[in-house]
Write a protein that holds these residues in place. Structure first.
Motif, PDB file in Angstrom:
ATOM      1  N   PRO A  35       0.803  -1.243   0.000  1.00 31.97           N
ATOM      2  CA  PRO A  35       0.000   0.000   0.000  1.00 31.97           C
ATOM      3  C   PRO A  35       0.824   1.275   0.000  1.00 31.97           C
ATOM      4  CG  PRO A  35      -0.954  -1.600   1.504  1.00 31.97           C
ATOM      5  CD  PRO A  35       0.342  -2.184   1.036  1.00 31.97           C
ATOM      6  N   LEU A  36       2.025   1.224   0.542  1.00 35.31           N
ATOM      7  CA  LEU A  36       2.893   2.408   0.542  1.00 35.31           C
ATOM      8  C   LEU A  36       3.128   2.920  -0.870  1.00 35.31           C
ATOM      9  CD1 LEU A  36       5.725   1.576   3.143  1.00 35.31           C
ATOM     10  CD2 LEU A  36       4.077   3.448   3.273  1.00 35.31           C
TER      11      LEU A  36
ATOM     12  N   ILE B   2       1.503   2.022  -3.601  1.00 34.95           N
ATOM     13  CA  ILE B   2       0.264   2.155  -4.384  1.00 34.95           C
ATOM     14  C   ILE B   2      -0.423   3.483  -4.078  1.00 34.95           C
ATOM     15  CG2 ILE B   2      -2.057   1.209  -4.750  1.00 34.95           C
ATOM     16  CD1 ILE B   2      -0.859  -1.563  -4.211  1.00 34.95           C
ATOM     17  N   LEU B   3      -0.492   3.839  -2.789  1.00 35.71           N
ATOM     18  CA  LEU B   3      -1.183   5.073  -2.378  1.00 35.71           C
ATOM     19  C   LEU B   3      -0.345   6.312  -2.626  1.00 35.71           C
ATOM     20  CD1 LEU B   3      -2.745   3.776   0.987  1.00 35.71           C
ATOM     21  CD2 LEU B   3      -3.886   4.068  -1.230  1.00 35.71           C
ATOM     22  N   VAL B   4       0.977   6.194  -2.480  1.00 37.34           N
ATOM     23  CA  VAL B   4       1.851   7.361  -2.693  1.00 37.34           C
ATOM     24  C   VAL B   4       2.874   6.997  -3.772  1.00 37.34           C
ATOM     25  CG1 VAL B   4       3.314   9.085  -1.588  1.00 37.34           C
ATOM     26  CG2 VAL B   4       1.617   7.818  -0.222  1.00 37.34           C
ATOM     27  N   PRO B   5       2.503   7.097  -5.037  1.00 38.19           N
ATOM     28  CA  PRO B   5       3.373   6.631  -6.128  1.00 38.19           C
ATOM     29  C   PRO B   5       4.463   7.641  -6.497  1.00 38.19           C
ATOM     30  CG  PRO B   5       1.323   7.444  -7.029  1.00 38.19           C
ATOM     31  CD  PRO B   5       1.204   7.594  -5.543  1.00 38.19           C
TER      32      PRO B   5
ATOM     33  N   TYR C 190      10.219   1.728   0.583  1.00 42.68           N
ATOM     34  CA  TYR C 190       9.714   0.344   0.547  1.00 42.68           C
ATOM     35  C   TYR C 190      10.870  -0.647   0.523  1.00 42.68           C
ATOM     36  CZ  TYR C 190       7.410  -3.835  -1.386  1.00 42.68           C
ATOM     37  OH  TYR C 190       6.957  -5.105  -1.608  1.00 42.68           O
TER      38      TYR C 190
ATOM     39  N   ARG D 277       8.920   4.634  -2.965  1.00 32.93           N
ATOM     40  CA  ARG D 277       9.388   3.364  -3.530  1.00 32.93           C
ATOM     41  C   ARG D 277      10.743   2.971  -2.943  1.00 32.93           C
ATOM     42  NH1 ARG D 277       7.420   5.683  -8.482  1.00 32.93           N
ATOM     43  NH2 ARG D 277       9.565   6.041  -9.211  1.00 32.93           N
TER      44      ARG D 277
END
Length: 555
Positions: A26-27, A29-32, A40, A37
């Protein structure tokens, strides 16, 4: 409560390994954006490092995979923090090879192929040469069979001669001794031919893939070092398209040469005798192969997983950027002139998989498990562990490649390459075809006495400077040089395969020199033909490329 604790312990490594990246998704996906990234990857590595669910060294390789995948850094920018992109490609390939060796998948594949074609007399020599221990076993059985057939035939012939009374007894004895001497010589020649097939096939076969031999990897690295704007002129697909037909041509010619030199048919016996012997040998060969294959047992779960990983590696390499059509690289990993993913990324991805994919089937029958089985981890051991891998990977070759790249960089920075290029300007009046042929011969002679990797490392920067100076395509000279460096057939010290077969004791140095001398001519002729036919179209060798006008120093 105790039961819950037991199951948590049992599933701990499995949950950490697979749930951690999923729960963190979700990290991104929600903040692209690139910052998230990167975070992550950092968090995931921290979790893996702290829990040790996969080896620490393998976790350390995650940036090589994930940074290009998430378009944080391209592969070359990431790899240079460890080693060159080419070295990383080679390392990943070596790790995959270690997995194949550990589970004896290579032996099973070779035996299966031998069983498929092993009873066809016309190609016995080429096919049985895949594995020297199997070759030895087959030869020993064939010699025993020949002896039995000869005894039978000799008895019949002697009986006929005595009945006819045409020959004195002493003459029969002398003829038998001569025939025995002839058979012994044929047996020795068969041993020599089979053993030479092993080392020749090992040297020739490796040239077909970009990571198959050290010189091929050196060429890729030197191209990236000396001509950084060449991009993916040489990749796995383009090299295979060029080198595979050359490999097939060389294998066929080498087989014909060994067949004519060592295993010429001697039609001094009747056709019936020859047919009986041939059929007996075929049965013996097939029996030995079947026995060896049965020793391996049924295909194991680990072998299946290694085979799938290996197949995945080949498919991803070929389909990344085939050249004749858009590859999967173009879907999301090309940004202007930047290619985020290279062949090195693919090889490291599959290498990491080998430390994750299980070597045994997970057991789901929890209710019927004993108390001891419940305490064992649910997730079985991986296909590879770091201790085994660390022992098997030839790190010296990785360092040797690195030393060669450092030397090339030093030649550029010091101006030595430019000086050499100026000295070679008079060669512009010589036909490029002649330059290529002479260069191939020089490299082929040199590599007989020195390491093929070292030879390639020394000559490629010189040939690159020469080609720029006289205005011919660098690959027109560098590819023959690279291929010729693998043509070390004359001496036991030339390559490890040569040394291995020499150690079996069936060959003398003069045997290797005599057959290897002609093999060098065959190799040079094949490479010369390949470069000047389909090589011209694959690499566009008739046109001096724009990327050859500048070096890494200028950029």
């Amino acid at each position: 409560m105790a039961s819950v604790k037991t199951y948590l312990t049992k599933f701990k490594s499995f949950m950490i390994l697979f749930l951690s990246p999923i729960l963190l998704l979700p990290l991104i996906i929600l903040v692209p954006n690139k910052i998230v990234r990167c975070a992550y990857v950092v968090i995931l590595m921290a979790i893996y490092w702290c829990t040790d669910v996969i080896p620490v060294a393998v976790t350390s390789l995650l940036p090589v995979l994930l940074f290009p995948l998430f378009k944080i850094l391209d592969s070359k920018e990431v790899c240079i923090q460890y080693m060159k992109d080419t070295n990383m490609l080679f390392l990943g390939s070596l790790i995959v090879a270690v997995a194949v060796e550990r589970w004896q998948l290579h032996k099973r594949i070779a035996l299966r192929m031998l069983l498929y074609v092993g009873t066809k007399p016309s190609i016995n020599t080429a096919t049985t040469a895949m594995m020297i221990p199997i070759v030895e076993a087959m030869l020993q059985q064939m010699v025993a069979t020949n002896a039995a057939v000869d005894v039978c035939q000799g008895t019949l012939e002697l009986s006929d001669k005595n009945k006819a009374g045409e020959f004195p007894g002493n003459q029969v004895i002398f003829e038998d001794l001569a025939a025995q001497k002839h058979e012994d010589e044929d047996t020795k020649n068969m041993y020599k031919a089979m053993n030479l097939c092993v080392c020749y096939a090992a040297s020739i076969g490796g040239t077909a893939t970009l990571t198959g031999t050290g010189p091929n990897v050196v060429l890729l690295g030197q191209m990236q070092e000396l001509f950084p704007d060449s991009k993916d002129t040489i990749n796995f697909a383009s090299w295979f398209g060029f080198a595979f037909p050359n490999m097939v041509l060389m294998l066929v010619l080498s087989w014909l040469w060994l067949q004519s030199f060592y295993m010429r048919s001697k039609f001094k016996k009747s056709c019936i005798c020859c047919g009986l012997k041939r059929r007996s040998n075929e049965k013996v060969i097939y029996k030995v192969l079947q026995e060896e294959y049965k020793k391996l047992g049924p295909l194991t779960y680990a072998e299946i997983n290694v085979l799938l990983c290996f197949a995945l590696l080949i498919i991803l390499w070929f389909s990344r950027d085939p050249g004749f059509m858009p590859g999967w690289l173009s879907i999301a990993w090309i940004d202007g002139k930047t290619n985020y993913i290279t062949d090195a990324t693919v090889s490291i991805f599959v290498s990491i998989l080998l430390f994750i994919v299980p070597s045994q089937k997970p057991k789901f029958n929890f209710s019927s498990q004993t108390e001891e089985e419940r305490k064992t981890p649910f997730y079985p051991p991986a296909l590879l562990d770091w201790k085994f891998t660390q022992e098997k990977v030839p790190w010296s070759i990785v360092l040797l490649l690195g030393g060669g790249f450092a030397m090339a960089k030093g030649c550029e920075a010091s101006g030595l390459s430019e000086w050499l290029a100026k000295q070679m300007e008079p060669l512009s009046s010589v036909q490029p075809v002649i330059i290529t042929l002479v260069s191939s011969c020089i490299v082929a002679i040199t590599t007989e006495c020195t390491s093929n990797v070292a030879t390639t490392t020394l000559f490629l920067p010189v040939f690159a400077s020469m080609s720029r100076s006289i205005g011919i395509h660098p690959l027109y000279v560098m590819i023959p040089c690279t291929m010729s460096a693998s043509l070390a057939f004359m001496l036991p010290v030339a390559t490890p395969p040569n040394a291995i077969v020499f150690a079996y004791g069936h060959l003398k140095i003069i045997d290797m020199v005599k057959s290897g001398f002609i093999m060098n001519f065959i190799g040079i002729a094949s490479v010369f033909l390949s470069v000047n036919t389909w090589g011209r179209s694959i690499f566009n060798l008739d046109v001096f490329p724009d990327w050859a006008n500048m070096t890494s120093i200028n950029t």
